[in-house]
Scaffold this motif. Structure first.
Motif, PDB file in Angstrom:
ATOM      1  N   MET A  54       2.047  -7.907  -8.763  1.00  0.00           N
ATOM      2  CA  MET A  54       1.534  -6.773  -7.677  1.00  0.00           C
ATOM      3  C   MET A  54       2.756  -6.757  -6.738  1.00  0.00           C
ATOM      4  SD  MET A  54      -2.415  -6.780  -7.555  1.00  0.00           S
ATOM      5  CE  MET A  54      -2.453  -5.178  -6.639  1.00  0.00           C
ATOM      6  N   LEU A  55       3.190  -7.815  -6.148  1.00  0.00           N
ATOM      7  CA  LEU A  55       4.164  -7.832  -5.099  1.00  0.00           C
ATOM      8  C   LEU A  55       5.360  -7.461  -5.729  1.00  0.00           C
ATOM      9  CD1 LEU A  55       4.747  -8.854  -2.222  1.00  0.00           C
ATOM     10  CD2 LEU A  55       5.220 -11.022  -3.059  1.00  0.00           C
ATOM     11  N   VAL A  56       5.910  -7.940  -6.724  1.00  0.00           N
ATOM     12  CA  VAL A  56       7.184  -7.573  -7.205  1.00  0.00           C
ATOM     13  C   VAL A  56       7.448  -6.094  -7.788  1.00  0.00           C
ATOM     14  CG1 VAL A  56       8.530  -7.868  -9.234  1.00  0.00           C
ATOM     15  CG2 VAL A  56       7.849  -9.740  -8.171  1.00  0.00           C
ATOM     16  N   VAL A 112      -2.357   6.311   1.743  1.00  0.00           N
ATOM     17  CA  VAL A 112      -2.415   5.731   3.202  1.00  0.00           C
ATOM     18  C   VAL A 112      -2.838   6.826   4.252  1.00  0.00           C
ATOM     19  CG1 VAL A 112      -1.872   4.332   5.164  1.00  0.00           C
ATOM     20  CG2 VAL A 112      -1.282   3.792   2.724  1.00  0.00           C
ATOM     21  N   VAL A 113      -4.169   7.047   4.555  1.00  0.00           N
ATOM     22  CA  VAL A 113      -4.620   8.152   5.414  1.00  0.00           C
ATOM     23  C   VAL A 113      -4.229   7.843   6.780  1.00  0.00           C
ATOM     24  CG1 VAL A 113      -6.623   9.629   6.359  1.00  0.00           C
ATOM     25  CG2 VAL A 113      -6.573   8.617   4.072  1.00  0.00           C
ATOM     26  N   GLY A 114      -4.103   6.711   7.373  1.00  0.00           N
ATOM     27  CA  GLY A 114      -3.650   6.076   8.660  1.00  0.00           C
ATOM     28  C   GLY A 114      -3.764   4.867   8.838  1.00  0.00           C
ATOM     29  N   LEU A 115      -3.232   4.467  10.007  1.00  0.00           N
ATOM     30  CA  LEU A 115      -2.988   3.076  10.376  1.00  0.00           C
ATOM     31  C   LEU A 115      -3.207   3.010  11.941  1.00  0.00           C
ATOM     32  CD1 LEU A 115      -1.099   2.552   8.052  1.00  0.00           C
ATOM     33  CD2 LEU A 115       0.457   1.304   9.258  1.00  0.00           C
ATOM     34  N   SER A 116      -4.388   2.062  12.110  1.00  0.00           N
ATOM     35  CA  SER A 116      -4.621   1.929  13.506  1.00  0.00           C
ATOM     36  C   SER A 116      -4.032   0.366  13.706  1.00  0.00           C
ATOM     37  CB  SER A 116      -6.096   1.885  13.684  1.00  0.00           C
ATOM     38  OG  SER A 116      -6.821   1.206  12.830  1.00  0.00           O
ATOM     39  N   ALA A 139       0.727  -1.305  -0.103  1.00  0.00           N
ATOM     40  CA  ALA A 139      -0.061  -0.014  -0.010  1.00  0.00           C
ATOM     41  C   ALA A 139       0.667   1.245  -0.029  1.00  0.00           C
ATOM     42  CB  ALA A 139      -0.999  -0.088   1.274  1.00  0.00           C
ATOM     43  N   PHE A 140       1.649   1.096   0.625  1.00  0.00           N
ATOM     44  CA  PHE A 140       2.839   2.476   0.887  1.00  0.00           C
ATOM     45  C   PHE A 140       3.391   2.656  -0.400  1.00  0.00           C
ATOM     46  CE2 PHE A 140       2.045   2.329   5.217  1.00  0.00           C
ATOM     47  CZ  PHE A 140       2.712   1.645   6.051  1.00  0.00           C
ATOM     48  N   MET A 141       3.824   1.803  -1.118  1.00  0.00           N
ATOM     49  CA  MET A 141       4.528   1.911  -2.066  1.00  0.00           C
ATOM     50  C   MET A 141       3.665   2.353  -3.461  1.00  0.00           C
ATOM     51  SD  MET A 141       7.259   2.372  -0.794  1.00  0.00           S
ATOM     52  CE  MET A 141       8.273   2.381  -2.239  1.00  0.00           C
ATOM     53  N   HIS A 142       2.269   2.136  -3.444  1.00  0.00           N
ATOM     54  CA  HIS A 142       1.662   2.122  -4.528  1.00  0.00           C
ATOM     55  C   HIS A 142       1.067   3.404  -4.967  1.00  0.00           C
ATOM     56  CE1 HIS A 142      -1.792   1.443  -7.517  1.00  0.00           C
ATOM     57  NE2 HIS A 142      -1.325   0.147  -7.447  1.00  0.00           N
TER      58      HIS A 142
END
Ligand code: RIB
Ligand code: CA
Length: 309
Positions: free
Chosen positions: A303-305, A30-34, A22-25
């Motif tokens: 997608m992973l690569v 990414v609005v936030g993490l809980s 998600a970070f690299m897409h």
């Protein structure tokens, strides 16, 4: 306009790779993490998420959420991912500071601030989501969609005969979420076991990408790989959260999905955390979730690569 994701995670070795995806897409904000207690105790999950964000050179609010399930004692999966959740390879996973405030409160705030636009992706037990729904039931309609890594559509469990770990940790939370009216899409451990196993050959290919993210993503699966060899009998290690994240980012990862009525087992000790799926519609209840039943290993690996290269 980038898509807005909020990720709820019990950050261990597979969650970390999902976070990187998600970070690299380029299309995802990414609005936030809980963080939620699950694979590891809460504070370890917080530190693991902070470390992963730092590794990727990204910053976003990362908040601590629930330290235990709604009404049960916490059962962790440190036997699967390692004591530190990240393969026990000696990474410097301490001393970072999360954003101030409660992950539950901040999730509610974000869902109202961006009503109708946030795609919520859950990678751990559903405790934080259930707490947020109890605090403010109206958030169910503010979520654009909620992609849940959890359950098993083939009813072959990884923590008991019939339960998947995230659902087993806090079954009461699953019950609340399933009855909330939120738009739910499940990617279960059956999909991970069949389409997200990274073989030793594929691990070597990932390492050859030559980035810190790539070697990190393989190195931290050390304990998981042992668990897969001895317990789940998989050739390599499986990545449940990353394939759920891949689906959240691009639903074409799924090659088959169904709209079914799901219900969570909270009473029985034997079937605790089983998410019972009414595949034939015999209960004549309104379906409350989309369930991915087949996916593409090739699309997932591509997608992973892309995220690790
Ligand atoms: O059952 C697999 C799930 O449990 C994954 O989310 C893994 O990280 C653990 O939380
Ligand atoms: Ca997880």
């Amino acid at each position: 306009m980038k898509r807005k994701f909020w990720i709820d995670t019990d950050t261990a070795s597979d969650d970390a790779v999902a976070l990187i995806m998600a970070f690299m897409h380029p299309d995802i904000d990414v609005v936030g993490l809980s963080i939620v207690a699950g694979n590891v105790p809460l504070d370890m999950g917080v530190q693991n998420a902070l470390y992963t964000a730092e590794l990727c050179g990204v910053t976003m609010p990362i908040y601590a959420g629930a330290a235990k399930p709604l009404s049960r004692e916490l059962g962790t999966a440190q036997f699967v991912h390692g004591e530190d959740g990240m393969g026990d390879i000696g990474l410097p996973l301490t001393g970072r500071t999360p954003s101030p405030g409660s992950g539950v409160d901040k999730l509610i705030e974000a869902l109202h601030a961006h009503s109708g636009h946030i795609e919520l992706v859950t990678l751990g037990p559903l405790t934080n989501i259930a707490l947020a729904l109890q605090q403010d039931p109206s958030i169910a309609k503010t979520v654009k969609r909620c992609v849940v890594m959890g359950a098993v559509a083939d009813h072959i469990g990884n923590v008991t005969q019939v339960a998947e770990f995230n659902m087993w940790v806090d079954p009461e939370a699953v019950d609340i979420v399933l009855q909330s009216g939120m738009h739910l899409e499940f990617v279960g451990w059956d999909i991970s076991r069949t389409e997200a196993v990274v073989t030793p050959q594929e691990s070597a290919m990932i390492r050859s990408l030559g980035t810190d993210r790539a070697s990190f993503s393989v190195d931290i699966q050390r304990v998981l790989e042992k668990f897969c060899a001895e317990e789940t009998h998989l050739n390599g290690f499986d990545l449940p959260d990353p394939i759920a994240m891949a689906y959240a980012i691009d639903t074409s990862v799924a090659t088959e999905a169904h709209h079914w009525y799901l219900a969570a087992e909270t009473g029985s000790a034997l079937t605790r955390g089983m998410v019972v799926m009414d595949t034939l519609g015999v209960m004549h209840q309104e379906p409350n979730a989309i369930v991915v039943t087949r996916a593409s290993h090739e699309k997932f690996m591509s997608m992973l690569v892309d995220a690790l290269r």
